[in-house]
Motif scaffolding. Structure first.
Motif, PDB file in Angstrom:
ATOM      1  N   THR A  35      23.599  11.558  85.909  1.00  0.00           N
ATOM      2  CA  THR A  35      22.167  11.860  86.049  1.00  0.00           C
ATOM      3  C   THR A  35      21.720  12.898  85.033  1.00  0.00           C
ATOM      4  N   GLY A  36      22.675  13.621  84.434  1.00  0.00           N
ATOM      5  CA  GLY A  36      22.324  14.689  83.514  1.00  0.00           C
ATOM      6  C   GLY A  36      22.184  16.032  84.192  1.00  0.00           C
ATOM      7  N   HIS A  37      22.293  16.062  85.539  1.00  0.00           N
ATOM      8  CA  HIS A  37      22.103  17.303  86.276  1.00  0.00           C
ATOM      9  C   HIS A  37      23.366  18.153  86.215  1.00  0.00           C
ATOM     10  N   VAL A  38      23.190  19.454  86.052  1.00  0.00           N
ATOM     11  CA  VAL A  38      24.303  20.373  85.890  1.00  0.00           C
ATOM     12  C   VAL A  38      25.224  20.406  87.105  1.00  0.00           C
ATOM     13  N   ALA A  39      24.716  20.067  88.284  1.00  0.00           N
ATOM     14  CA  ALA A  39      25.539  20.086  89.501  1.00  0.00           C
ATOM     15  C   ALA A  39      26.739  19.152  89.391  1.00  0.00           C
ATOM     16  N   GLU A  40      26.595  18.070  88.634  1.00  0.00           N
ATOM     17  CA  GLU A  40      27.715  17.140  88.440  1.00  0.00           C
ATOM     18  C   GLU A  40      28.884  17.833  87.743  1.00  0.00           C
ATOM     19  N   VAL A  41      28.551  18.697  86.813  1.00  0.00           N
ATOM     20  CA  VAL A  41      29.567  19.397  86.042  1.00  0.00           C
ATOM     21  C   VAL A  41      30.169  20.545  86.832  1.00  0.00           C
ATOM     22  N   MET A  42      29.336  21.289  87.530  1.00  0.00           N
ATOM     23  CA  MET A  42      29.797  22.506  88.188  1.00  0.00           C
ATOM     24  C   MET A  42      30.617  22.237  89.442  1.00  0.00           C
ATOM     25  N   ALA A  43      30.641  21.006  89.910  1.00  0.00           N
ATOM     26  CA  ALA A  43      31.472  20.656  91.063  1.00  0.00           C
ATOM     27  C   ALA A  43      32.901  20.328  90.655  1.00  0.00           C
ATOM     28  N   LEU A  44      33.168  20.269  89.369  1.00  0.00           N
ATOM     29  CA  LEU A  44      34.483  19.902  88.862  1.00  0.00           C
ATOM     30  C   LEU A  44      35.527  20.943  89.271  1.00  0.00           C
ATOM     31  N   PRO A  45      36.708  20.535  89.775  1.00  0.00           N
ATOM     32  CA  PRO A  45      37.760  21.505  90.099  1.00  0.00           C
ATOM     33  C   PRO A  45      38.359  22.109  88.835  1.00  0.00           C
ATOM     34  N   VAL A  46      38.670  23.397  88.880  1.00  0.00           N
ATOM     35  CA  VAL A  46      39.102  24.085  87.666  1.00  0.00           C
ATOM     36  C   VAL A  46      40.443  23.570  87.141  1.00  0.00           C
ATOM     37  N   ARG A  47      41.242  22.955  87.988  1.00  0.00           N
ATOM     38  CA  ARG A  47      42.542  22.477  87.520  1.00  0.00           C
ATOM     39  C   ARG A  47      42.407  21.453  86.397  1.00  0.00           C
ATOM     40  N   THR A  48      41.270  20.773  86.327  1.00  0.00           N
ATOM     41  CA  THR A  48      41.078  19.759  85.289  1.00  0.00           C
ATOM     42  C   THR A  48      40.743  20.376  83.933  1.00  0.00           C
ATOM     43  N   LEU A  49      40.428  21.679  83.908  1.00  0.00           N
ATOM     44  CA  LEU A  49      40.033  22.336  82.663  1.00  0.00           C
ATOM     45  C   LEU A  49      41.117  23.231  82.081  1.00  0.00           C
ATOM     46  N   MET A  50      42.150  23.507  82.846  1.00  0.00           N
ATOM     47  CA  MET A  50      43.151  24.472  82.430  1.00  0.00           C
ATOM     48  C   MET A  50      44.001  23.958  81.280  1.00  0.00           C
ATOM     49  N   ALA A  51      44.333  24.861  80.348  1.00  0.00           N
ATOM     50  CA  ALA A  51      45.215  24.504  79.240  1.00  0.00           C
ATOM     51  C   ALA A  51      46.618  24.226  79.771  1.00  0.00           C
ATOM     52  N   GLY A  52      47.373  23.391  79.062  1.00  0.00           N
ATOM     53  CA  GLY A  52      48.672  22.947  79.551  1.00  0.00           C
ATOM     54  C   GLY A  52      49.751  24.010  79.522  1.00  0.00           C
ATOM     55  N   SER A  53      49.805  24.835  78.462  1.00  0.00           N
ATOM     56  CA  SER A  53      50.890  25.806  78.315  1.00  0.00           C
ATOM     57  C   SER A  53      50.586  27.082  79.091  1.00  0.00           C
ATOM     58  N   LEU A  54      51.629  27.629  79.715  1.00  0.00           N
ATOM     59  CA  LEU A  54      51.491  28.881  80.445  1.00  0.00           C
ATOM     60  C   LEU A  54      52.638  29.799  80.044  1.00  0.00           C
ATOM     61  N   PHE A  55      52.290  30.955  79.474  1.00  0.00           N
ATOM     62  CA  PHE A  55      53.282  31.945  79.076  1.00  0.00           C
ATOM     63  C   PHE A  55      53.159  33.149  79.996  1.00  0.00           C
ATOM     64  N   THR A  56      54.288  33.716  80.387  1.00  0.00           N
ATOM     65  CA  THR A  56      54.283  34.839  81.322  1.00  0.00           C
ATOM     66  C   THR A  56      55.139  35.978  80.769  1.00  0.00           C
ATOM     67  N   THR A  57      55.087  37.123  81.459  1.00  0.00           N
ATOM     68  CA  THR A  57      55.906  38.262  81.106  1.00  0.00           C
ATOM     69  C   THR A  57      56.384  38.932  82.386  1.00  0.00           C
ATOM     70  N   THR A  58      57.107  40.041  82.252  1.00  0.00           N
ATOM     71  CA  THR A  58      57.644  40.765  83.401  1.00  0.00           C
ATOM     72  C   THR A  58      57.219  42.223  83.341  1.00  0.00           C
ATOM     73  N   PRO A  59      57.257  42.939  84.464  1.00  0.00           N
ATOM     74  CA  PRO A  59      56.798  44.339  84.476  1.00  0.00           C
ATOM     75  C   PRO A  59      57.567  45.252  83.537  1.00  0.00           C
ATOM     76  N   GLU A  60      58.858  44.987  83.318  1.00  0.00           N
ATOM     77  CA  GLU A  60      59.674  45.887  82.501  1.00  0.00           C
ATOM     78  C   GLU A  60      59.610  45.586  80.999  1.00  0.00           C
ATOM     79  N   THR A  61      58.867  44.565  80.609  1.00  0.00           N
ATOM     80  CA  THR A  61      58.755  44.224  79.187  1.00  0.00           C
ATOM     81  C   THR A  61      58.019  45.322  78.422  1.00  0.00           C
ATOM     82  N   PRO A  62      58.541  45.788  77.278  1.00  0.00           N
ATOM     83  CA  PRO A  62      57.819  46.776  76.463  1.00  0.00           C
ATOM     84  C   PRO A  62      56.487  46.208  75.971  1.00  0.00           C
TER      85      PRO A  62
END
Length: 313
Positions: free
Chosen positions: A246-273
Motif C-alpha cells: 500500500t506504500g504505508h509505513v506501517a507495513e515496514v515498521m511491523a517487520l521483526p528486527v531479526r530479518t534486518l540483522m547482519a550475519g556476522s557477530l563478533f564478541t569480546t570478554t571482560p578481561e580483554t585489553p
C-alpha cells in the motif's frame, strides 16, 4: 508484547554489573595534544557531501553505499556546511522520533512520498563543528562530553574542510599503551530487544535512549545485535520498497528486527585489553562488541567507550 517485556527484564537482570571506570567528568591528559591543527592530520579531507535539495532516499543510499553513519549537507557551489544527516536522524525518520512526523503527518504515512522530500527536511542544521586549526584535545572534549560521533571541520567562512570521527580518534589512541580492560570501560546496564520485536519498537528505543545498537536476546542467549546502520541499510538499499504494497509505513515498521540483522557477530570478554578490542573493531570495521562471560552477555563496548577510556587514563 508480554514476551518482549519478559525478554527485556531478562536482559536487565543479566546486565547489572557496573564497569570500573568512573563515568564522571573526564580529565584529559595534557600530553595527548599540544599542537594546533592536529585534527587535520587524522581527519578525512576529501569529504563526500550532498546538497540540501537532494532527496532523502538518495542521501541515505549514499550513506549506505559508502558505509557512513553521518553525511554533511553543503551548498553545491560554495561547499559551505548547511547541516548533517546522521544514522540517528534516519532512525527518527523511520519511526523513532520527532522526524517521523515528516512521514506520519506531512505525508499521512506514505513512505514512498516522504523519502522523496529534500534532505534539508531531515538534516540537523548548524551541527557542532571544529575549526581547521583545532587540537585533538578540543575534539575529544566535544566527542566525549557531548557524545557526538563525528565533527565536520570548517574554514573561517564555513566551507567544509574535513570530518573527524570517533573512529579516526580511536585509530590514533589505540596505538598508545593502556592498562585498562573491557570490564573497566564497557556499558553494563543495557536495554535489549527480542528477535521478533517490531522495527517500530526498536527505532523508538534507539531514539529515546540515544543508542546506535541494541543486543537481541532470546531465552537469555545473545541472538545478535541490531544497529542503526542495519536499519539505515534497509532503507538505503531500497529493499524496503519490496515489502510495500500500500506504500504505508506501517507495513515496514511491523517487520521483526531479526530479518534486518547482519550475519556476522563478533564478541569480546571482560578481561580483554582495550587496545586489543580497538584493533578488533578497526580491522573488522565494526562499532561495538558484545561482552560475553560464561556464555552470558554481560555488557557492550563501543568505539565511544574505548575513546573515553583511552582519554580518561
Amino acid at each position: 508484547m508480554h514476551r518482549n517485556g519478559q525478554v527485556a527484564k531478562q536482559g536487565d537482570r543479566l546486565l547489572k554489573m557496573r564497569g570500573k571506570l568512573d563515568r564522571g567528568p573526564v580529565e584529559f591528559k595534557s600530553h595527548i595534544v599540544q599542537q594546533e591543527g592536529e585534527v587535520m592530520a587524522i581527519a578525512t579531507r576529501d569529504v563526500i557531501s550532498v546538497p540540501p535539495t537532494q532527496s532523502i532516499i538518495s542521501a541515505v543510499a549514499t550513506m549506505t553505499d559508502c558505509g557512513f553513519r553521518r553525511l554533511p549537507v553543503t551548498d553545491p557551489g560554495t561547499r559551505k556546511l548547511r547541516g548533517i544527516v546522521t544514522s540517528g536522524d534516519v532512525i527518527s525518520f523511520m519511526g523513532g522520533g520527532d522526524k517521523y512526523r515528516l512521514v506520519s503527518v506531512r505525508h499521512n504515512g506514505n513512505l514512498r512520498a516522504a523519502v522523496n522530500e529534500s534532505v534539508r527536511t531531515l538534516m540537523t542544521p548548524k551541527p557542532e563543528t571544529l575549526p581547521r586549526n583545532a587540537r585533538l584535545l578540543d575534539a575529544l572534549k566535544i566527542i566525549v562530553g557531548k557524545k557526538i560521533g563525528g565533527l565536520p571541520i570548517v574554514d573561517d567562512d564555513g566551507t567544509l574542510a574535513g570530518i573527524l570521527t570517533e573512529r579516526d580518534v580511536l585509530r590514533m589512541l589505540a596505538a598508545e599503551h593502556s592498562p585498562l580492560t573491557i570490564e573497566d570501560v564497557m556499558s553494563s546496564s543495557l536495554r535489549v530487544t527480542a528477535p521478533d520485536s517490531p522495527l517500530s519498537e526498536v527505532t523508538k528505543d534507539m531514539t529515546r535512549f540515544r543508542f546506535r545498537r541494541l543486543p537481541v536476546i532470546s531465552d537469555d542467549v545473545l541472538f545478535g545485535i541490531i544497529t542503526a546502520t542495519d536499519i539505515m541499510r534497509y532503507l538505503g538499499s531500497r529493499e524496503v520498497f519490496s515489502r510495500l504494497e500500500t506504500g504505508h509505513v506501517a507495513e515496514v515498521m511491523a517487520l521483526p528486527v531479526r530479518t534486518l540483522m547482519a550475519g556476522s557477530l563478533f564478541t569480546t570478554t571482560p578481561e580483554t585489553p582495550i587496545n586489543e578490542a580497538a584493533r578488533e573493531m578497526l580491522s573488522k570495521n565494526i562499532g561495538a562488541l558484545p561482552v560475553i562471560e560464561d556464555s552470558r552477555l554481560v555488557g557492550l563496548v563501543t568505539e565511544f567507550d574505548l575513546v573515553r577510556g583511552f582519554s580518561a587514563e
